[in-house]
Design an enzyme around this catalytic site. Structure first.
Site, PDB file in Angstrom:
ATOM      1  N   THR A  61       0.768  -1.121  -0.191  1.00 26.91           N
ATOM      2  CA  THR A  61      -0.084  -0.001   0.026  1.00 26.91           C
ATOM      3  C   THR A  61       0.859   1.204  -0.114  1.00 26.91           C
ATOM      4  O   THR A  61       0.767   2.160  -0.838  1.00 26.91           O
ATOM      5  CB  THR A  61      -0.875  -0.121   1.334  1.00 26.91           C
ATOM      6  N   HIS A 113      -2.881  -1.823  -5.698  1.00 23.23           N
ATOM      7  CA  HIS A 113      -2.312  -3.359  -6.039  1.00 23.23           C
ATOM      8  C   HIS A 113      -3.708  -4.237  -6.147  1.00 23.23           C
ATOM      9  O   HIS A 113      -4.680  -3.636  -5.723  1.00 23.23           O
ATOM     10  CB  HIS A 113      -1.545  -3.750  -5.246  1.00 23.23           C
ATOM     11  N   HIS A 136      -1.114  -9.333  -0.589  1.00 24.31           N
ATOM     12  CA  HIS A 136      -0.544  -8.684  -1.801  1.00 24.31           C
ATOM     13  C   HIS A 136       0.781  -8.405  -1.301  1.00 24.31           C
ATOM     14  O   HIS A 136       1.206  -8.293  -0.177  1.00 24.31           O
ATOM     15  CB  HIS A 136      -1.356  -7.516  -2.287  1.00 24.31           C
TER      16      HIS A 136
HETATM   17  P1  AMP Z   1      -1.633  -3.136   3.620  1.00 27.79           P
HETATM   18  O1  AMP Z   1      -1.053  -3.562   4.920  1.00 27.79           O
HETATM   19  O2  AMP Z   1      -0.670  -2.864   2.723  1.00 27.79           O
HETATM   20  O3  AMP Z   1      -2.866  -3.796   3.013  1.00 27.79           O
HETATM   21  O4  AMP Z   1      -2.454  -1.676   4.069  1.00 27.79           O
HETATM   22  C1  AMP Z   1      -3.690  -1.271   3.889  1.00 27.79           C
HETATM   23  C2  AMP Z   1      -4.150  -0.478   4.979  1.00 27.79           C
HETATM   24  O5  AMP Z   1      -3.375   0.990   5.236  1.00 27.79           O
HETATM   25  C3  AMP Z   1      -5.477  -0.076   5.181  1.00 27.79           C
HETATM   26  O6  AMP Z   1      -6.227  -0.890   5.553  1.00 27.79           O
HETATM   27  C4  AMP Z   1      -5.343   1.168   6.246  1.00 27.79           C
HETATM   28  O7  AMP Z   1      -5.923   0.486   7.397  1.00 27.79           O
HETATM   29  C5  AMP Z   1      -3.954   1.642   6.174  1.00 27.79           C
HETATM   30  N1  AMP Z   1      -3.787   2.969   5.596  1.00 27.79           N
HETATM   31  C6  AMP Z   1      -4.333   3.396   4.310  1.00 27.79           C
HETATM   32  N2  AMP Z   1      -3.996   4.650   4.363  1.00 27.79           N
HETATM   33  C7  AMP Z   1      -3.375   5.172   5.527  1.00 27.79           C
HETATM   34  C8  AMP Z   1      -2.913   6.537   5.979  1.00 27.79           C
HETATM   35  N3  AMP Z   1      -2.942   7.567   5.403  1.00 27.79           N
HETATM   36  N4  AMP Z   1      -2.244   6.395   7.040  1.00 27.79           N
HETATM   37  C9  AMP Z   1      -2.227   5.255   8.125  1.00 27.79           C
HETATM   38  N5  AMP Z   1      -2.601   4.069   7.453  1.00 27.79           N
HETATM   39  C10 AMP Z   1      -3.521   3.837   6.284  1.00 27.79           C
HETATM   40 ZN    ZN Z   2      -3.037  -1.440  -0.639  1.00 26.98          ZN
HETATM   41 ZN    ZN Z   3      -3.729  -4.756   1.861  1.00 27.84          ZN
END
Ligand code: AMP
Ligand code: ZN
Ligand code: ZN
Length: 424
Positions: free
Chosen positions: A81, A259, A360
């Site tokens: 992300t 992604h 992912h």
């Molecule tokens: P991932 O672990 O790569 O799946 O990250 C996705 C998660 O990132 C989402 O579910 C959000 O909780 C978190 N997220 C998205 N944008 C932000 C942000 N600006 N600040 C902190 N956390 C975020």
């Molecule tokens: Zn993501």
């Molecule tokens: Zn995710």
């Protein structure tokens, strides 16, 4: 009783028609007659795999795609992300943009770790995001969430007084990320800033939705709960489009994902402690890939273990990661890097419970990691073709710069890749 309610209804009708007559007679207000300049709205639907569009539950996205442009977009590696959101708004891949992972270490800050909650500009200052370029050029921006948009970019955090950040630039309207703020409120906040008088109205706006990614993680990409989340976000997009139309606000919409998502399972786990001696290494990140630091002096033993053939996984020294990943030069990338075959997770040890749901982070060329891309608005040539060989998410940055009317930095993004999408 009946006659009283008929009388009341008649009164209401008369009042309504009177009101309508009055409105028609009144000269149109400045707001009604104003020819609004198009706003650029960059929407991220986290974890929206490109083929989700063909589940038959996204009428609003389908209409925008049909009347605009739709394509599968290649994310940057690693398909996580924060690295990808930063790549989209800077035009530089993670290896160069400094956000090389969701969790990071940096030798320059031995006592700290970067997490998704880190807003110290130190971690973000490598490359300038487009909202800073825009603000510096006098183009007002607003972010309804986006990783990094809460950071005073270019600023310095005071080590003596740790919460104080000196200097730096943020979007003029920004918000601290809060998962509790639902999609309806996020859309309304975007519409609200666009209702302002022209002199304080943003010309570039971001909007972010996380629920499709969350459902994909917990239930997996094929689960009915994920399909429901897809359909709910589609309804929010519908509300955004309707709100823009109601206020006569033309918009160039770029709707994309960071992604995709692939299923994971108990029988596709690689336990690192069954391959190497845990006394030889420290795992920095694990999952679809593992980034690993050697215990000083134990490099040779660790390499012997990691570099012998292991099914469904490949490991490299960071300097030897294949060139197509464009990953491995940044100081924040640990010395060793192992990548699982898509769907295979690398864990420090075998998890005790069942492994379900999705994840992912895998190869950016895996079809499961492909991301949504839709463009729609007055600047776009309807159904224009994106490059036949595909395009990378960093190519979106020069496109955004053109839409906003600012000069992009030289970046990993190819300005020619998506230039054919724009009519003017
Ligand atoms: P991932 O672990 O790569 O799946 O990250 C996705 C998660 O990132 C989402 O579910 C959000 O909780 C978190 N997220 C998205 N944008 C932000 C942000 N600006 N600040 C902190 N956390 C975020
Ligand atoms: Zn993501
Ligand atoms: Zn995710």
């Amino acid at each position: 009783m009946l006659s009283r309610s008929i009388a009341a209804a008649l009164f209401a009708l008369t009042a309504l028609s009177g009101c309508a007559t009055n409105m028609m007679e009144r000269p149109a207000s400045a707001a009604q007659t104003e020819q609004r300049a198009p706003v650029t709205i960059l929407v991220s639907i986290d974890g929206f795999r490109e083929d989700y569009l063909r589940r038959g539950v996204t009428p609003n996205l389908a209409a925008l795609a049909n009347d605009g442009i739709e394509a599968a977009m290649r994310p940057s590696f690693p398909t996580k992300t924060f690295p990808n959101h930063w790549a989209i708004v800077t035009g530089d891949r993670p290896d160069r943009n400094g956000i090389v992972a969701n969790n990071m270490e940096d030798a320059a800050r031995p006592d700290e770790k970067f997490t998704m909650a880190s807003d110290d500009p130190f971690w973000w200052n490598d490359v300038e995001p487009i909202w800073v370029t825009a603000e510096k050029a006098g183009v007002r921006t607003a972010t309804m969430f986006w990783p990094g948009s809460n950071v005073p970019w270019g600023g310095n955090q005071d080590k003596e007084w740790p919460r104080a950040i000196h200097g730096g630039t943020r979007p003029q309207d920004w918000a601290q990320f809060n998962q509790q703020i639902g999609g309806t409120q996020r859309v309304n906040m975007v519409l609200d800033v666009l209702r302002r008088p022209a002199d304080i109205r943003p010309r570039f706006v971001t909007l972010y939705f996380d629920t499709v990614d969350t459902a994909g993680h917990i239930k997996g990409p094929d689960a009915p709960e994920t399909t429901r989340a897809i359909s709910e976000v589609d309804a929010h997009i519908g509300a955004l489009v309707a709100g823009l139309k109601a206020m006569g606000q033309p918009a160039n919409l770029v709707i994309l994902a960071d992604h995709g998502m692939a299923a994971r399972s108990t029988d596709r786990i690689i336990a690192l402690d069954s391959i190497a001696n845990p006394a030889d290494y420290r795992v920095v990140e694990s999952g679809p890939y593992a980034s690993i630091a050697a215990v000083p002096g134990r490099e040779k033993a660790l390499e012997a273990a990691l570099f012998k053939a292991t099914p469904h996984m490949q490991c490299w020294r960071k300097s030897e990661i294949p060139a197509r990943f464009h990953y491995g030069t940044h100081r924040r990338i640990p010395a060793y890097f192992c990548l699982g075959e898509t769907g295979w997770e690398i864990q420090p040890t075998r998890p005790k419970g069942e492994v379900t749901g999705g994840n992912h982070g895998w190869d950016d060329r895996a079809p499961e990691m492909a991301a949504l891309f839709i463009a729609n608005g007055p600047a776009f040539a309807k159904r224009a073709k994106t490059p036949a060989g595909g395009f990378a998410n960093v190519d979106v940055y020069p496109l955004l710069a053109r839409l906003i009317g600012v000069t992009p930095r030289a970046s990993d993004g190819d300005p020619a890749a998506l230039s054919g999408l724009i009519t003017r």
